[in-house]
Motif scaffolding. Structure first.
Motif, PDB file in Angstrom:
ATOM      1  N   LYS A  99      35.240  37.643  34.786  1.00  0.00           N
ATOM      2  CA  LYS A  99      34.161  37.295  35.719  1.00  0.00           C
ATOM      3  C   LYS A  99      34.672  37.199  37.151  1.00  0.00           C
ATOM      4  O   LYS A  99      33.943  37.484  38.091  1.00  0.00           O
ATOM      5  CB  LYS A  99      33.508  35.974  35.322  1.00  0.00           C
ATOM      6  CG  LYS A  99      32.638  36.077  34.103  1.00  0.00           C
ATOM      7  CD  LYS A  99      32.071  34.714  33.744  1.00  0.00           C
ATOM      8  CE  LYS A  99      31.361  34.756  32.417  1.00  0.00           C
ATOM      9  NZ  LYS A  99      30.956  33.410  31.966  1.00  0.00           N
ATOM     10  N   ALA A 100      35.921  36.788  37.303  1.00  0.00           N
ATOM     11  CA  ALA A 100      36.507  36.665  38.642  1.00  0.00           C
ATOM     12  C   ALA A 100      36.934  38.013  39.212  1.00  0.00           C
ATOM     13  O   ALA A 100      37.313  38.102  40.376  1.00  0.00           O
ATOM     14  CB  ALA A 100      37.710  35.713  38.608  1.00  0.00           C
ATOM     15  N   GLY A 101      36.889  39.082  38.392  1.00  0.00           N
ATOM     16  CA  GLY A 101      37.199  40.408  38.914  1.00  0.00           C
ATOM     17  C   GLY A 101      38.363  41.125  38.271  1.00  0.00           C
ATOM     18  O   GLY A 101      38.735  42.216  38.709  1.00  0.00           O
ATOM     19  N   ALA A 102      38.946  40.556  37.224  1.00  0.00           N
ATOM     20  CA  ALA A 102      40.044  41.251  36.545  1.00  0.00           C
ATOM     21  C   ALA A 102      39.498  42.457  35.791  1.00  0.00           C
ATOM     22  O   ALA A 102      38.421  42.408  35.218  1.00  0.00           O
ATOM     23  CB  ALA A 102      40.751  40.306  35.576  1.00  0.00           C
ATOM     24  N   PHE A 103      40.243  43.538  35.799  1.00  0.00           N
ATOM     25  CA  PHE A 103      39.898  44.721  35.017  1.00  0.00           C
ATOM     26  C   PHE A 103      40.252  44.498  33.554  1.00  0.00           C
ATOM     27  O   PHE A 103      39.538  44.907  32.655  1.00  0.00           O
ATOM     28  CB  PHE A 103      40.642  45.942  35.567  1.00  0.00           C
ATOM     29  CG  PHE A 103      40.558  47.156  34.688  1.00  0.00           C
ATOM     30  CD1 PHE A 103      39.372  47.840  34.547  1.00  0.00           C
ATOM     31  CD2 PHE A 103      41.667  47.607  33.986  1.00  0.00           C
ATOM     32  CE1 PHE A 103      39.281  48.963  33.729  1.00  0.00           C
ATOM     33  CE2 PHE A 103      41.597  48.710  33.169  1.00  0.00           C
ATOM     34  CZ  PHE A 103      40.396  49.396  33.039  1.00  0.00           C
TER      35      PHE A 103
END
Length: 140
Positions: A99-103
């Motif tokens: 959710k924080a942007g990790a792939f």
């Protein structure tokens, strides 16, 4: 190793364990890779004038400090994909990192093959993103 592929720029953030390093080595056997290693507090300085394609990060931080750092990186480097190492004693779940942007999120202890696979998938996304931009420019 693909001779025509551009060098993949990887920023290694935090304390890299043997599995992370071996995963990077395995990726380096298939393609050219430029790896720069920095501490969490030095990411901003390290990316002045240089934009990595992939962030490989061991953000073993208490609370939300690691999540906040990841969110800031995504704002500063929206085209870079992040592969994050999740520790078993962390209160954060894999979904929190995504959710924080990790792939991708890799569980600790880190397996070299899993790191190499996730880095390869992220590299393919980078390649497709660049190809897409080039094709759009040709249409304009």
């Amino acid at each position: 190793m693909a001779a025509d592929a551009p060098t993949l720029q990887v920023l290694l953030v935090g304390a890299a364990d043997a599995g992370m390093r071996q995963g990077l080595d395995r990726l380096g056997q298939r393609r050219q890779v430029d790896v720069r290693e920095v501490a969490l507090v030095d990411v901003e300085a390290a990316t002045e004038g240089w934009t990595p394609d992939i962030l490989l990060a061991d953000l073993h931080a208490d609370g939300t400090a690691g999540l906040d750092a990841l969110r800031q990186w995504r704002l500063r480097m929206p085209d870079a994909d992040a592969v994050v190492v999740r520790h078993p004693d962390s209160t954060l779940r894999s979904g929190d990192w995504l959710k924080a942007g990790a792939f991708a999120v890799v569980a600790c202890p880190v397996e070299a093959d899993e790191v190499a696979e996730e880095l390869e998938r992220a590299a393919e996304r980078v390649r497709l993103r660049l190809e897409n931009r080039q094709l759009r420019r040709q249409l304009d």
